[in-house]
Design an enzyme around this catalytic site. Structure first.
Site, PDB file in Angstrom:
ATOM      1  N   ASN A 104     -18.805-105.124 -21.031  1.00  0.00           N
ATOM      2  CA  ASN A 104     -17.313-104.165 -21.465  1.00  0.00           C
ATOM      3  C   ASN A 104     -17.810-103.678 -22.734  1.00  0.00           C
ATOM      4  OD1 ASN A 104     -14.432-105.784 -22.961  1.00  0.00           O
ATOM      5  ND2 ASN A 104     -14.781-103.901 -22.161  1.00  0.00           N
ATOM      6  N   LYS A 492       7.316 -94.493 -20.677  1.00  0.00           N
ATOM      7  CA  LYS A 492       7.450 -95.305 -19.193  1.00  0.00           C
ATOM      8  C   LYS A 492       7.305 -94.390 -18.319  1.00  0.00           C
ATOM      9  CE  LYS A 492       6.346 -98.445 -20.231  1.00  0.00           C
ATOM     10  NZ  LYS A 492       6.069 -98.883 -21.717  1.00  0.00           N
ATOM     11  N   GLU A 495       3.906 -92.784 -17.651  1.00  0.00           N
ATOM     12  CA  GLU A 495       2.913 -93.990 -17.189  1.00  0.00           C
ATOM     13  C   GLU A 495       2.836 -94.221 -15.882  1.00  0.00           C
ATOM     14  OE1 GLU A 495       1.865 -96.930 -20.705  1.00  0.00           O
ATOM     15  OE2 GLU A 495       3.833 -97.136 -20.159  1.00  0.00           O
ATOM     16  N   HIS A 511      13.738 -76.030 -32.220  1.00  0.00           N
ATOM     17  CA  HIS A 511      12.563 -75.433 -32.940  1.00  0.00           C
ATOM     18  C   HIS A 511      11.385 -75.088 -31.929  1.00  0.00           C
ATOM     19  CE1 HIS A 511      14.700 -75.576 -36.731  1.00  0.00           C
ATOM     20  NE2 HIS A 511      14.880 -76.841 -36.677  1.00  0.00           N
TER      21      HIS A 511
END
Ligand code: G6P
Length: 615
Positions: A104, A492, A495, A511
């Site tokens: 890892n 959220k 994802e 803007h």
């Protein structure tokens, strides 16, 4: 990301490895693999599968070649170098196949090492950086036929991050493990030992564990383990009792962990407040905050660093702390903090926010901040994590294990921890009068019931979500303390549904982003009554004039809202300061139900991992 496990003992090794990997699946799910030494035929066998862990489980279920493995290592991958595929799945081996390794982390100098190893005759089969380590250790092994020494000599040449487990056919009674900038622990059992990236992989077998530190190498047998430093000097390590209950992680009847975790939030709020906020008249107690009152009184600046959802909790934290204590607060993404000139010093408090306590960017950032002399406080769901162990002070958030990759209840717990910490500071600095403090605490204590009320109206949110499930883009706007809610709501949605959702300060719409608005672009407007309510309403009307579909998330009873908004998600009333603890809940449900309508893999969205242990 990536999770690794190792086992040596008399249990069914494959079962132990698969159980361990199942509880580490939050760390990645691009591929998985195990390697076991079969004592009956003296061979190391490797099994790998692309995709979710279930694919590997299927292969192993149908395998008839395995006899009596008593030692093995396993891996679950979140791809960094090389696409998700069987050939890039771990474990990796050296040329002769006698050595197997799971890893890892990221080896930054792997290309340089690879070309040296190729010149020595090593043949590479994958595109991973990990395979370089396998060949490197095998080369070192040729020198003195001792796996611990070979690993020790090899890791000295590695740059980057690694947690490793290595096995060799000639030393079938031990596993060697090593770590640098990636978590690794040894689970200590009775005539059996475990190695894992994280506690959930071992907790159903043992509550005794030894955490490895950077630059430590462990040799693990069934009945003992030994840890040395890079020079081979033995280090005396402490075996800790893990403050965890052995628990089976299950969905308790919910379709997804995410939905279950959203529903756990009333209890999470109760847990966070319990012991720390006893009643509205008692001062907040934060036992693990080690700042003395003089330091707090002189504190002029706070810097908060975090990633992802934790970064959004940090943004809420900035508002809370600045309003309650008048201390200037900066918030920065950890990955940005790392590469800029440091302005923190011994008069700065640096707060790291992290659900896992293992996010590589945040670990590096807090280590750098620590070197500047700053006091480091960590707000984390994992008091046993690397960050927590390196911090001076801690605020444990007590959200319980969060399985779904998309963070929900941990965000709630982090936001609440900021309220508690800000009140704690304010009580020492005397920045709020006692009536204000009592009112705020009183309101905080109401939160669990208010969150419950929102959950009781889940069907209305679900119905609203169904109307917007086919949209391709979404804008979330707000101002003030709920701007972070807009960012978090949009995060959220993207994802778990892969819809292009972006949060903007409502005043910034004109803007630039307003150019995107037409009848195909819905805008979620988070507008809780308070100082910026009218301003947000005006911004919403500007969007309405461009034919955007508008949803209001509000506690306001203003009937005029029905003229402006296509849909209204109503939530209970609460003071503006505490409103982010309520607005997050319907936004989580809204994202959840859109992803669910679209048939997405809610708990394990593509390309993501819950714990990002690489920079
Ligand atoms: C990953 C997860 C996010 C999380 C972020 C930070 O990206 O998918 O949900 O917010 O890491 O993690 P941390 O554990 O530091 O809060």
């Amino acid at each position: 990301m990536c999770g690794i496990v190792g086992y040596i003992g008399s249990r069914n090794t494959v079962d132990v490895l698969l159980n361990g990997l199942t509880s580490l699946e939050y760390r990645g799910y691009d591929s998985s693999g195990v390697s076991v030494y079969d004592r009956d035929d003296g061979e190391i066998k490797i099994f790998k599968a692309e995709g979710k862990l279930n694919n590997l489980k299927e292969i192993l279920k149908n395998d008839t070649t395995l006899k009596t493995p008593g030692i093995g290592i396993g891996h679950i991958r979140w791809a960094t170098h090389g696409v998700p595929s069987v050939e890039n799945a771990h474990p990796h081996t050296c040329n002769c196949g006698n050595l197997v390794i799971v890893h890892n982390g990221i080896i930054e100098n792997y290309l340089e090492l690879k070309s040296k190893l190729e010149n020595l005759g090593c043949k590479f089969k994958s595109q991973t950086d990990t395979e370089t380590i396998a060949h490197l250790i095998a080369q070192k092994y040729k020198e003195e036929q001792n796996l611990t020494n070979a690993v020790r000599n090899a890791v000295k040449e590695l740059k980057g991050a690694y947690a490793l487990c290595v096995m060799h056919r000639n030393e079938p009674n031990l596993i060697v493990a090593a770590r640098k900038n990636a978590p690794l622990l040894i689970g200590v059992g009775n005539n059996e030992n475990f190695i894992a990236s994280d506690v959930p992989a071992i907790i159903s077998y043992t509550k005794h564990a030894c955490y490895l530190n950077d630059d430590e190498i462990a040799t693990v047998w069934a009945n003992k383990f030994e840890v040395c430093d890079l020079e081979g000097k033995i280090i005396n390590k402490r075996v800790e009792i893990l403050p965890w209950e052995s628990q089976t992680i299950n969905k308790m009847g919910y379709k997804h962990f995410m939905l279950k975790e959203i529903h756990e939030q009333p209890d999470v709020v109760r847990n966070v407040l319990s012991n720390k906020l006893i009643d509205a008249n008692t001062k907040i107690k934060l036992d693990e905050v080690k700042l003395n009152s003089d330091t707090i009184k002189n504190l002029s600046r706070i810097e908060i660093i975090a990633c992802g959802t934790s970064l959004h909790a940090a943004m809420v934290g900035k508002y809370i702390i600045e309003s309650m204590t008048k201390i200037a607060v900066d918030v920065e993404a950890s990955s940005e903090y790392i590469y800029r000139e440091k302005t923190t010093n011994e008069n700065t408090l640096v707060i790291g926010v992290s659900q896992s306590g293992e996010t590589a960017d945040t670990i590096t950032a807090i280590r750098q901040a620590k070197q500047t002399g700053a006091h480091i406080l960590i707000i984390t769901n994992r008091p046993d994590s690397t960050m927590a162990r390196e911090a001076h002070s801690l605020v444990p958030v007590n959200a319980g294990i969060e399985v779904s990759v998309a963070a929900t209840k941990s965000y709630m717990a982090q936001v609440l921890s900021f309220y508690l910490f800000a009140i704690y500071l304010s009580e020492i600095k005397n920045t709020m009068n006692s009536e204000q403090l009592i009112n705020l605490k009183f309101e905080l204590l109401k939160l669990p019931n208010l969150v419950e009320t929102i959950l009781q109206h889940e069907d209305e949110i679900k119905k609203c979500a169904s109307k917007y499930a086919s949209t391709k883009d979404f804008i979330y706007i707000s101002r003030g303390i709920n701007l972070a809610s807009a960012y978090e709501g949009a995060l959220k949605l993207k994802e778990i549904s892969y819809i292009n959702a972006t949060g903007y300060p409502a005043g910034e719409l004109k803007h630039g982003p307003i150019a995107m608005l037409d009848e195909t672009m819905p805008v979620m407007v988070i507008m809780m009554p308070g100082v910026v309510y009218e301003k947000i309403l005006s911004n919403a009307q500007e969007a309405k004039a461009r034919h955007a579909k508008l949803i209001a998330l509000t506690s306001s009873n203003d009937p005029k809202l029905y003229d402006t908004f296509d849909d209204i998600i109503k939530i209970p009333q609460i003071c503006e300061m505490l409103s982010p603890a309520l607005t997050c809940v319907p936004l989580q449900l809204f994202a959840y139900y859109i992803a669910e309508f679209l048939g997405k893999d809610v708990d394990q969205p593509r390309n993501l991992a819950k714990s990002v242990t690489v920079e």
